[in-house]
Write an enzyme that holds these catalytic residues in place. Structure first.
Site, mmCIF file in Angstrom:
data_model
loop_
_atom_site.group_PDB
_atom_site.id
_atom_site.type_symbol
_atom_site.label_atom_id
_atom_site.label_comp_id
_atom_site.label_asym_id
_atom_site.label_seq_id
_atom_site.Cartn_x
_atom_site.Cartn_y
_atom_site.Cartn_z
ATOM 1 N N SER A 1 86.112 -1.034 40.752
ATOM 2 C CA SER A 1 84.941 -1.800 40.306
ATOM 3 C C SER A 1 83.943 -1.927 41.459
ATOM 4 O O SER A 1 83.510 -0.915 42.015
ATOM 5 C CB SER A 1 85.411 -3.163 39.783
ATOM 6 N N ASP B 1 84.784 1.181 28.805
ATOM 7 C CA ASP B 1 84.094 0.335 29.793
ATOM 8 C C ASP B 1 82.596 0.316 29.494
ATOM 9 O O ASP B 1 81.946 1.363 29.496
ATOM 10 C CB ASP B 1 84.369 0.902 31.190
ATOM 11 N N HIS C 1 86.368 -2.422 31.080
ATOM 12 C CA HIS C 1 86.248 -2.371 32.536
ATOM 13 C C HIS C 1 87.509 -2.879 33.236
ATOM 14 O O HIS C 1 87.892 -2.379 34.297
ATOM 15 C CB HIS C 1 85.032 -3.193 32.973
#
Lengths: 370, 370
Positions: free
Chosen positions: B149, B316, B349
């Site tokens: 991330s 995501d 995500h």
């Protein structure tokens, strides 16, 4: 709140009392609507449009109000919804602040605004109110009912609860039941409003108004109404000029932030916060499966129409196209000649409001073939 | 704020002053980190993990802290990141409140918390701080740098700014530049915090704390970290029992709302609001294209690694897989043996934090082949 209502709006008085699905009733309530074109002698060419959460009844210019409407690109002489052929009715949703009775209307029983004394609003109540307008205009059966977004829910409720009310149906970016991702987003929008101290349990005034909460709710709406794909092309990483940028710590810097801010500012004072809460929650509650022992496809299959079209944008994250596919599948199971089209519009849930190049032909061809 | 920091955390003092990319500097700053496994005699088996916005350095149980960590399923003896083979370092991001110096740390120049006096934080500053830790541990070259991330951004900055620092790279649900959809969401999260009167331009205390703003920010985070698909299966339209439901007007009713509320409550008091603002904005600013005349692929191609893997979840919406595809393409253009894998995880995500069945083998096979 009269500044919310477009000039030229017409009104139909609902039966009084007008009971609500979840209990409670309205006295002396009315629905705002507009029309385009001419009803034929057999009253056979009427098309009803039921809308998303925020639009008024002014979908397009007409004799009563020549200003452009929110669906100007779709509705008019020679357009996809051809007013040379069709007599078109657009109703403002019951519970809205754009002319129909809602939480921002005066409650005749008290002389004060309804606010949170408005009864719990269901999609089905709005559907029934729309049918009252249709019948009052002398239409026993619609050629087509068209519902966009929340209106897609309203149209399904209307068709299910009033068998024979329409020969055909176009469901645009709609859904037969609210799913948790959309519920979560709407719940957060409502929380933003409720957390604003100026909301004050619905007792705000023009001078003490939950502007921050409404702005947050609208920004979250705009984010989820559009798509990442569109914004990459439209905004990229472009920054604001230094004179537009915000000097506050963590203030606006990117064009996309300014775009959201502009959208929010335009919305905040033009939609009543309590009406927003009621309409938003009515969507969460909507579930056609309630009418068929928890089976949403079976609920859809109870609807009787000859032809149907369910369309949406492949980039929609709020009412994903799988939900329009489901509508087509369910209506087909009920005997309709039903078709699903997923359009490659980049604009997400709002595509039907802007991508007339794609939505226009799909809707126009369906109506032409009726 | 020491309650934020896991026991057993180690600290490395940064060079003082430690200048920031956008100006300003820190005096007497430090980075929190943890390690697993043993560094071999040639110091050739080190793997660095740089994290997303909120995690601390306690990625997994170790001798200093046997409690399970946030990546327990991926890191340990015989696991995908096999601590029998690798000497693993995980650093807490500079600017965080989980041990590294950040806005919630005391500024030695004033004796008070930095708050908004903390200099403007860039991803690059965090990358440089992580490299200081690596070198202090006697590692001249990492076998691999793994970034998740926001850490995917940190890892790319680290590789670009420190050529030769790593032989390989795994980028998980990361991005080479922030795009407008993600910027918009983060901007709205920051606005929720800033709008909370208790934020008070960063001067809040434990007793007057921007709890509402943090709750809103976290809920919006959780919505965008997950996916509609996962929630349909997980929550559907299940309602809360009447004793769990909220009696407030427009209060909690659906299980998905209660899930969000629970997540938000757990987060609100365990992450410092100012740190959140700084880290969030550092992501918006990150853009590898800055290093190559506006061409992000050319920026990626400047990175020198032998092998790379860019992976993500097809669901995501915050760091869409197109961004991981782009990372692989750019690194390949720079001469790396780079591969992209889009995994069919339903969890969006956050999938890398939970879907070890898919992410484990992908990461494990890459590392095994080194």
């Amino acid at each position: 709140m009269t500044e919310f209502i477009p000039p030229g709006t017409r009104y139909h008085a609902l039966p009084s009392p007008f009971p609500f699905k979840r209990g409670g009733q309205l006295l002396g309530a009315h629905v705002a609507y507009e029309t385009w074109g001419t009803l034929d002698a057999q009253a056979s060419n009427a098309v009803l449009i039921v809308t998303g959460l925020s639009p008024d009844a002014h979908a397009a210019a007409n004799a009563d109000n020549p200003a452009a409407g929110w669906w100007e690109g779709m509705l008019g002489p020679g357009k996809a919804i051809d007013t040379d052929r069709w007599f078109v009715i657009c109703v403002n949703s019951l519970g809205s602040c754009k002319g129909s009775t809602g939480p921002a209307t005066i409650n005749p029983a008290t002389g004060a605004l309804y606010r949170l004394q408005f009864p719990e609003l269901s999609i089905e109540d709005g559907a029934r109110a729309a049918v009252e307008v249709v019948r009052a205009l002398g239409v026993a059966q619609l050629a087509c009912v068209i519902g966009n977004s929340m209106g897609g829910m309203t149209a399904l409720a209307l068709l299910l609860l009033h068998p024979g009310i329409a020969r055909s149906h176009i469901n645009i970016s709609g859904s037969a039941q609210a799913l948790p991702f959309s519920i979560a987003i709407r719940s957060l929008q409502r929380e933003a409003i409720r957390l604003d101290p100026k909301w004050d349990a619905g007792q705000y005034s023009e001078d003490s108004y939950p502007e921050s909460g409404m702005r947050m709710a609208r920004k979250l709406g705009v984010i989820t109404y559009r798509s990442a794909l569109e914004w990459d092309g439209r905004f990229g990483r472009v920054r604001l000029d230094s004179d537009q940028a915000d000097d506050d710590p963590f203030g606006l810097e990117f064009q996309v932030e300014s775009y959201l801010e502009g959208h929010a500012r335009r919305f905040v004072r033009f939609f009543d916060p309590n009406c927003y809460l009621y309409l938003s929650r009515s969507m969460d509650w909507f579930d056609l499966a309630e009418y068929a022992d928890g089976d949403v496809l079976a609920g859809l299959a109870k609807i009787q129409v000859d032809k149907a079209l369910a369309i949406g944008a492949n980039t929609d994250i709020l009412f994903p196209v799988q939900q329009q596919q489901q509508i087509a599948d369910g209506l087909r199971a009920g005997g309709a000649d039903a078709r699903f089209i997923g359009l490659d519009s980049p604009q997400g849930h709002d595509a039907f409001l802007v991508d007339f190049a794609r939505f226009g032909p799909a809707v126009g061809e369906f109506l032409s073939a009726l």
